[in-house]
Design a protein around this motif. Structure first.
Motif, PDB file in Angstrom:
ATOM      1  N   HIS A  44      40.729  56.364  44.837  1.00 42.38           N
ATOM      2  CA  HIS A  44      42.121  56.129  45.205  1.00 42.38           C
ATOM      3  C   HIS A  44      42.327  54.758  45.864  1.00 42.38           C
ATOM      4  N   GLY A  45      43.575  54.381  45.955  1.00 40.50           N
ATOM      5  CA  GLY A  45      43.910  53.071  46.482  1.00 40.50           C
ATOM      6  C   GLY A  45      45.226  53.061  47.219  1.00 40.50           C
ATOM      7  N   ILE A  46      45.378  52.049  48.081  1.00 45.79           N
ATOM      8  CA  ILE A  46      46.615  51.857  48.834  1.00 45.79           C
ATOM      9  C   ILE A  46      47.002  50.383  48.737  1.00 45.79           C
ATOM     10  N   ILE A  47      48.252  50.159  48.377  1.00 45.78           N
ATOM     11  CA  ILE A  47      48.812  48.808  48.369  1.00 45.78           C
ATOM     12  C   ILE A  47      49.859  48.743  49.473  1.00 45.78           C
ATOM     13  N   VAL A  48      49.692  47.772  50.391  1.00 46.30           N
ATOM     14  CA  VAL A  48      50.595  47.642  51.524  1.00 46.30           C
ATOM     15  C   VAL A  48      51.148  46.219  51.538  1.00 46.30           C
ATOM     16  N   GLY A  49      52.444  46.109  51.756  1.00 44.64           N
ATOM     17  CA  GLY A  49      53.046  44.777  51.872  1.00 44.64           C
ATOM     18  C   GLY A  49      54.528  44.886  52.114  1.00 44.64           C
ATOM     19  N   ALA A 391      41.256  56.718  51.018  1.00 46.31           N
ATOM     20  CA  ALA A 391      41.398  55.633  50.046  1.00 46.31           C
ATOM     21  C   ALA A 391      40.164  54.737  50.087  1.00 46.31           C
ATOM     22  N   GLY A 392      39.584  54.476  48.915  1.00 45.42           N
ATOM     23  CA  GLY A 392      38.418  53.586  48.834  1.00 45.42           C
ATOM     24  C   GLY A 392      38.778  52.169  48.467  1.00 45.42           C
ATOM     25  N   THR A 393      40.028  51.937  48.063  1.00 47.22           N
ATOM     26  CA  THR A 393      40.484  50.601  47.695  1.00 47.22           C
ATOM     27  C   THR A 393      41.745  50.278  48.487  1.00 47.22           C
ATOM     28  N   TRP A 394      41.719  49.108  49.148  1.00 50.90           N
ATOM     29  CA  TRP A 394      42.880  48.649  49.917  1.00 50.90           C
ATOM     30  C   TRP A 394      43.281  47.271  49.403  1.00 50.90           C
ATOM     31  N   MET A 395      44.584  47.094  49.181  1.00 50.36           N
ATOM     32  CA  MET A 395      45.127  45.795  48.823  1.00 50.36           C
ATOM     33  C   MET A 395      46.270  45.517  49.789  1.00 50.36           C
ATOM     34  N   ILE A 396      46.023  44.620  50.738  1.00 47.24           N
ATOM     35  CA  ILE A 396      46.960  44.397  51.830  1.00 47.24           C
ATOM     36  C   ILE A 396      47.624  43.044  51.642  1.00 47.24           C
ATOM     37  N   GLY A 397      48.958  43.059  51.562  1.00 46.50           N
ATOM     38  CA  GLY A 397      49.736  41.828  51.475  1.00 46.50           C
ATOM     39  C   GLY A 397      50.340  41.469  52.808  1.00 46.50           C
TER      40      GLY A 397
END
Length: 844
Positions: A44-49, A391-397
């Motif tokens: 799973h993943g989370i995109i934050v921005g 979540a094993g994938t994080w993409m932080i903006g």
């Protein structure tokens, strides 16, 4: 995750080309691409921005790569941005871009829409070229998967029937693990439905939730589908008598059930609700794969819905997804990707909306089945901590506040204690637009990257008119719209025909009871005529006439045996059957049997001639029957002559004859002991009773045998005791004489004889003592022989006695085992048909 030189044309299936690496010092893009392994998203993943950070564009890029690799996607779109996936124009023709140009933007740039379309077309071509993406790659994406925009509750896109059928999932309810899957889906379904009805209910304690869940589980576990009409009908008349240990009326009284039914009925009776039942049924398999097995992207457009309606749709779809997921085999690959563009309000850290449990379930269990979930959000504080930690994938903006940054750092640290949090803090503090920090559980350290140019034109959030334009030629939409326009009346007609004017019906029934009694109620058959065209020649809105001497009942939906006659709870079409209660008497004087039992059965369906062999044995009581017909009942005309008394007379006689021929009771008999088992006594119990009786018989014979041999045994024992005593006495005397002779006699005799000094007569005393010793020894031997003779005699008598005892024991053991089964039949006088009544059973 790999970072390599540009050359994304060689990307392999399962690899996701997300963008390019950014130098954290200079902030410039480096000549290395971010190629992400799709399998990483199974964790799973989370995109934050924040708004404007480019997270929506990154999400679309990720979905483009998943679809290019043949990975189906289920996309939840609360804002309306994800429909941009359909704006893929490989030819870069300005005409393709023109319909999606924002006129306000054209005016702000002091240019016309045509000229702006040319500029955007060139901008998109050059932007993609910088990333090595040309028309061929765009066409490959278009050919890889079809994309459908579903609009639940609206026909602007492809409508989807999310609530109409309540189709039972294909589960084995005898398997506890599969039953758990079904119950989880029911919980999500009921929770979302009650949210839609503005009813705040807890799955554990709220009677509304518990009742609806039990009604649905009963139907599904019996393999029956439901619709909303039958569900609401069963709220008033539940198909079960108890909930837990309480009677249904104690747990959830009738008045409160009526209020709930009215509330739900008002919901589905609304004309606007018809759109919720338009379109193809909700089927996760068909949303992920076409009929030919091609992967698909299904976008669930939610922007037009209220918050309660969004909760309803998201919860229902995710619960169905979980059921589908748990039926799949395990895999390490990414089988399907679930993307949610804005998770705000669906999995908050404190509240418990219905959708939260479904989201957390996928995050916890999806990996085992190859189902990944990516959640996008503006504010990490709006996301539950348990969701972040899974979540094993994080993409932080770019983030808005220090609080948001602290929340992210806390979440990252909980997932991987090896991350340099000071470095991570510096990285996320200096991000530009479309720049993200990528932190993966598979990587040692975070990487800054910029997302690549999306192949889909990012026109911004789409309104319903634009959605309609995009889906105008979709085959599912054309079918759905044509069927619903053939009557939006049809959808509403269904809703209306399955909804119930509960308050009016209840009032009219009460008036009829007061004015004309139950017969008036029966003739009213519910009071509301069905819509035109629903009655066939074999049906009637008026209850057919039944012989006046015969009672008429209606099956209560809570009867525990209703499923045995394939009753349809909440159904309005009634079919006649007969219900019988018969007293049977089994008697046999010799066996001392005088047993009566009650035999009950349903005969359904009825043929022209009564067939007693069609009996369905049930154990019913008066609570299973009611004299009140359901509202708006339609009666199927029976083939049997129910209006004639002769029909019931012949039926009773035929039933008596059939029972005499076919029924009997079995008991056990032991002829050797002249014993019979009791009715209902088990074979083991009867065997024990026979053994005890045989043992008693054997004891009697043993007592006679004792009397027969007791005097002989006592006589021989007495003689043996006397002989034994004589042996002991002689044995003692012999030892004493031998000792005296040894001490005195033997020396005198030898010395006198050899010394020559004593006279012969003086030696006679010594010789006499020796002779007496010899005679004593002879008497001892004689006594010992007599003792041995008595011992042999006693032993022979005991052997004979033992043989006779064995014969007695064996004979009665054999007698105890002589058990056979006998049948006690009925005679016609023993069959008393106490009741034979007409029973109307709902069949549709």
């Amino acid at each position: 995750m790999t970072a390599g030189n540009q050359g994304n044309q060689a990307i392999q299936p399962g690899e996701m080309f997300l963008g390019g690496v950014i130098d954290p010092v200079s902030g410039q893009r480096m000549q290395r691409d971010i190629i992400y392994d799709a399998r990483n998203l199974t964790t799973h993943g989370i995109i934050v921005g924040m708004t404007g950070s480019g997270k929506t564009g990154l999400g679309i890029v990720m979905l483009e790569e998943a679809l290019s690799s043949g990975i189906p996607c289920l996309i939840l779109d609360p804002k309306g941005d994800m429909g941009n996936l359909l704006l893929n124009f490989p030819s870069f023709s300005p005409r393709d871009f023109l319909p999606w140009i924002n006129e306000a933007e054209a005016k702000s740039q002091a240019t016309g829409t045509d000229q702006l379309a040319v500029q955007i077309s060139e901008s998109w071509r050059s932007g993609l070229a910088e990333w090595g993406i040309g028309p061929d790659r765009m066409q490959k994406l278009a050919d890889s998967a079809s994309c459908t925009i579903y609009t639940p509750g609206s026909v602007s896109g492809v409508p989807i029937n999310v609530v109409g059928s309540l189709v039972a999932p294909r589960l084995d309810w005898s398997d506890s693990s599969q039953a758990e899957i079904g119950r989880d889906e029911i919980e999500g379904l009921v929770s979302s439905f009650l949210v839609l009805a503005r009813i705040d209910a807890d799955p554990i304690s709220s009677p509304e939730h518990i009742l609806l869940a039990n009604i649905i589980e009963k139907a599904w576990s019996e393999g029956r589908d439901l619709d909303l009409g039958s569900l609401i009908s069963q709220v008033r008349h539940p198909p079960m008598r108890k909930l837990g240990v309480f009677e249904i009326d104690s747990f959830y009284p009738q008045k409160e059930r009526d209020r709930l039914a009215i509330r739900l009925n008002g919901l589905i009776a609304s004309p606007s609700f018809a759109a919720w039942m338009a379109g193809p049924p909700l089927d996760i398999e068909r949303m992920l794969y076409s009929s030919r097995g091609q992967p698909q992207a299904s976008i669930i457009y939610l922007a037009h819905l209220s918050e309660a309606e969004r909760q309803f749709v998201v919860t229902l779809i995710l619960s169905r997804l979980i059921t589908w997921m748990r039926r799949q085999s395990g895999t390490p690959d990414l089988r399907a990707l679930v993307y949610m563009d804005e998770v705000f309000g669906f999995a908050p850290p404190t509240a418990e909306p219905p959708s939260k449990k479904q989201i957390l379930t996928i995050l916890k269990q999806g990996r085992a089945y190859g189902v990944g979930m990516v959640l996008s959000t503006q504010n990490p504080v709006d996301l539950d901590y348990k969701a972040m930690s899974n979540a094993g994938t994080w993409m932080i903006g770019r983030l808005q506040t220090e609080r948001d940054k602290a929340r992210i750092l806390e979440g990252i640290e909980s997932v991987s204690g090896q991350t340099d949090m000071k470095l991570f803090d510096r990285l996320i503090s200096n991000l530009g637009k479309r720049q993200f920090v990528l932190q993966s559980a598979k990587a040692k350290e975070p990487v800054i990257f910029t997302s690549r140019w999306s192949m889909s034109y990012l026109a911004g959030p789409l309104d319903r008119n634009q959605i309609e334009r995009l889906t105008r030629d979709h085959p599912l939409r054309s079918i759905s719209i044509s069927s619903s326009s053939a009557g939006a009346g049809a959808a509403y007609g269904t809703a209306a025909s399955t909804s119930f004017k509960i308050a009016s019906a209840a009032a009219s029934q009460e008036t009829l009871r007061q004015e004309g009694g139950m017969e008036m109620t029966r003739r009213s058959s519910g009071g509301f005529p069905p819509a035109s065209g629903e009655i066939s020649r074999d049906e009637s809105q008026v209850a057919p006439r039944v012989d006046p001497s015969t009672a008429v009942y209606y099956l209560d939906p809570s009867a525990p045996w209703a499923s045995q006659v394939r009753s349809m709870p909440g159904g309005k079409r009634l079919q006649a059957g007969l219900i019988a209660r018969v007293h049977l008497k089994y008697d046999d004087n010799k066996a001392a049997v005088d047993h009566t039992e009650e035999w009950e059965a349903i005969f359904f369906p009825l043929s022209k001639r009564f067939d007693p062999k069609s009996a369905i044995n049930v154990d019913y009581d008066d609570r299973d029957l009611t004299s009140r017909p359901p509202d708006r009942a339609i009666y199927l005309l029976a083939k049997a002559d129910l209006d004639k008394a002769s029909y019931f007379k012949e039926a009773k006689s035929a039933l008596q004859d059939h029972l005499v021929r076919s029924r009997s009771i079995s008991i056990l008999r032991n002829p050797a002991l002249d014993l019979y088992s009791r009715v209902g006594e088990s074979r083991n119990d009867f065997e024990r009773r026979c053994f005890q009786a045989a043992e008693d018989k054997a004891d009697i014979e043993m007592a006679k045998l004792k009397d027969k041999h007791e005097s002989s045994i006592n006589r021989i024992k007495s003689q043996l005791n006397n002989a034994d005593r004589r042996v002991r006495e002689l044995n003692t005397d012999t030892r004493q004489r031998q000792q005296e002779e040894l001490l005195h006699g033997a020396g005198d005799l030898l010395s006198g004889l050899l010394g020559g000094r004593r006279r012969s007569l003086s030696l006679g005393g010594a010789a006499s003592r020796r002779s007496m010793t010899i005679r004593t020894q002879e008497r001892l031997r004689s006594a010992e022989e007599k003792k041995e003779e008595k011992e042999r005699e006693l032993e022979e008598l005991e052997d004979k006695l033992a043989e006779e005892i064995s014969l007695i024991s064996d004979r009665w053991k054999v007698a105890a085992d002589q058990i056979e089964e006998i049948k006690i039949p009925l005679e016609k006088a023993d069959v008393d048909v106490e009741e034979m009544s007409v029973l109307w059973i709902p069949v549709g």
